[in-house]
Design a protein around this motif. Sequence first.
Motif, PDB file in Angstrom:
ATOM      1  N   UNK A  41       6.823 -10.537 -11.022  1.00 48.88           N
ATOM      2  CA  UNK A  41       8.085 -10.147 -10.432  1.00 48.88           C
ATOM      3  C   UNK A  41       7.946  -8.722  -9.877  1.00 48.88           C
ATOM      4  N   UNK A  42       8.355  -8.548  -8.639  1.00 52.19           N
ATOM      5  CA  UNK A  42       8.251  -7.230  -8.030  1.00 52.19           C
ATOM      6  C   UNK A  42       9.556  -6.461  -8.237  1.00 52.19           C
ATOM      7  N   UNK A  43       9.480  -5.128  -8.313  1.00 50.70           N
ATOM      8  CA  UNK A  43      10.680  -4.312  -8.536  1.00 50.70           C
ATOM      9  C   UNK A  43      11.679  -4.442  -7.390  1.00 50.70           C
ATOM     10  N   UNK A  44      12.945  -4.322  -7.708  1.00 50.37           N
ATOM     11  CA  UNK A  44      14.003  -4.370  -6.692  1.00 50.37           C
ATOM     12  C   UNK A  44      14.319  -2.972  -6.153  1.00 50.37           C
ATOM     13  N   UNK A  45      14.200  -1.959  -7.001  1.00 48.10           N
ATOM     14  CA  UNK A  45      14.461  -0.583  -6.595  1.00 48.10           C
ATOM     15  C   UNK A  45      13.394  -0.154  -5.580  1.00 48.10           C
ATOM     16  N   UNK A  46      13.807   0.375  -4.417  1.00 49.42           N
ATOM     17  CA  UNK A  46      12.831   0.722  -3.372  1.00 49.42           C
ATOM     18  C   UNK A  46      11.757   1.722  -3.806  1.00 49.42           C
ATOM     19  N   UNK A  47      12.107   2.706  -4.609  1.00 50.15           N
ATOM     20  CA  UNK A  47      11.121   3.696  -5.032  1.00 50.15           C
ATOM     21  C   UNK A  47      10.116   3.076  -6.005  1.00 50.15           C
ATOM     22  N   UNK A  48      10.602   2.263  -6.919  1.00 46.45           N
ATOM     23  CA  UNK A  48       9.708   1.554  -7.838  1.00 46.45           C
ATOM     24  C   UNK A  48       8.845   0.553  -7.068  1.00 46.45           C
ATOM     25  N   UNK A  49       9.441  -0.096  -6.080  1.00 48.62           N
ATOM     26  CA  UNK A  49       8.716  -1.045  -5.235  1.00 48.62           C
ATOM     27  C   UNK A  49       7.578  -0.343  -4.503  1.00 48.62           C
ATOM     28  N   UNK A  50       7.842   0.835  -3.977  1.00 46.91           N
ATOM     29  CA  UNK A  50       6.824   1.616  -3.281  1.00 46.91           C
ATOM     30  C   UNK A  50       5.616   1.862  -4.186  1.00 46.91           C
ATOM     31  N   UNK A  51       5.862   2.339  -5.385  1.00 43.73           N
ATOM     32  CA  UNK A  51       4.774   2.602  -6.324  1.00 43.73           C
ATOM     33  C   UNK A  51       4.008   1.340  -6.673  1.00 43.73           C
ATOM     34  N   UNK A  52       4.744   0.263  -6.921  1.00 40.94           N
ATOM     35  CA  UNK A  52       4.136  -1.013  -7.274  1.00 40.94           C
ATOM     36  C   UNK A  52       3.234  -1.528  -6.147  1.00 40.94           C
ATOM     37  N   UNK A  53       3.767  -1.546  -4.919  1.00 43.19           N
ATOM     38  CA  UNK A  53       3.020  -2.074  -3.772  1.00 43.19           C
ATOM     39  C   UNK A  53       1.786  -1.215  -3.484  1.00 43.19           C
ATOM     40  N   UNK A  54       1.949   0.105  -3.481  1.00 45.75           N
ATOM     41  CA  UNK A  54       0.799   0.962  -3.190  1.00 45.75           C
ATOM     42  C   UNK A  54      -0.270   0.866  -4.270  1.00 45.75           C
ATOM     43  N   UNK A  55       0.125   0.709  -5.518  1.00 46.39           N
ATOM     44  CA  UNK A  55      -0.843   0.513  -6.603  1.00 46.39           C
ATOM     45  C   UNK A  55      -1.632  -0.773  -6.379  1.00 46.39           C
ATOM     46  N   UNK A  56      -0.925  -1.853  -6.082  1.00 42.31           N
ATOM     47  CA  UNK A  56      -1.588  -3.140  -5.839  1.00 42.31           C
ATOM     48  C   UNK A  56      -2.520  -3.060  -4.633  1.00 42.31           C
ATOM     49  N   UNK A  57      -2.059  -2.407  -3.570  1.00 41.94           N
ATOM     50  CA  UNK A  57      -2.897  -2.271  -2.381  1.00 41.94           C
ATOM     51  C   UNK A  57      -4.148  -1.450  -2.685  1.00 41.94           C
ATOM     52  N   UNK A  58      -3.993  -0.389  -3.422  1.00 39.42           N
ATOM     53  CA  UNK A  58      -5.136   0.475  -3.740  1.00 39.42           C
ATOM     54  C   UNK A  58      -6.146  -0.230  -4.642  1.00 39.42           C
ATOM     55  N   UNK A  59      -5.649  -0.936  -5.647  1.00 40.54           N
ATOM     56  CA  UNK A  59      -6.542  -1.477  -6.676  1.00 40.54           C
ATOM     57  C   UNK A  59      -6.991  -2.921  -6.475  1.00 40.54           C
ATOM     58  N   UNK A  60      -6.214  -3.721  -5.734  1.00 44.43           N
ATOM     59  CA  UNK A  60      -6.504  -5.155  -5.726  1.00 44.43           C
ATOM     60  C   UNK A  60      -6.588  -5.836  -4.366  1.00 44.43           C
ATOM     61  N   UNK A  61      -5.985  -5.273  -3.333  1.00 47.15           N
ATOM     62  CA  UNK A  61      -5.888  -6.012  -2.067  1.00 47.15           C
ATOM     63  C   UNK A  61      -6.422  -5.214  -0.890  1.00 47.15           C
ATOM     64  N   UNK A  62      -7.153  -5.877   0.007  1.00 46.14           N
ATOM     65  CA  UNK A  62      -7.699  -5.187   1.180  1.00 46.14           C
ATOM     66  C   UNK A  62      -6.669  -4.986   2.295  1.00 46.14           C
TER      67      UNK A  62
END
Length: 57
Positions: A1-22
């Motif tokens: 489940x992804x965060x609904x809060x935009x600031x939390x979403x930003x951190x979540x997405x950038x973490x995933x992009x940095x660590x797991x996705x090209x």
Amino acid sequence: MIPKDPVMLLGFINLKLRDYYPSFDALCEDLDVDGREIAEKLSAIDYHYNCEKNQFI
């Protein structure tokens, strides 16, 4: 489940992009989420995807 809060979403997405996705497209496909919806939420707080850096800046 992804965060609904935009600031939390930003951190979540950038973490995933940095660590797991090209790319953002690969993340969206793997997590089965609507990339347009995520981009709109992050755009509301002035963050936009940069494909060269593979993150929202």
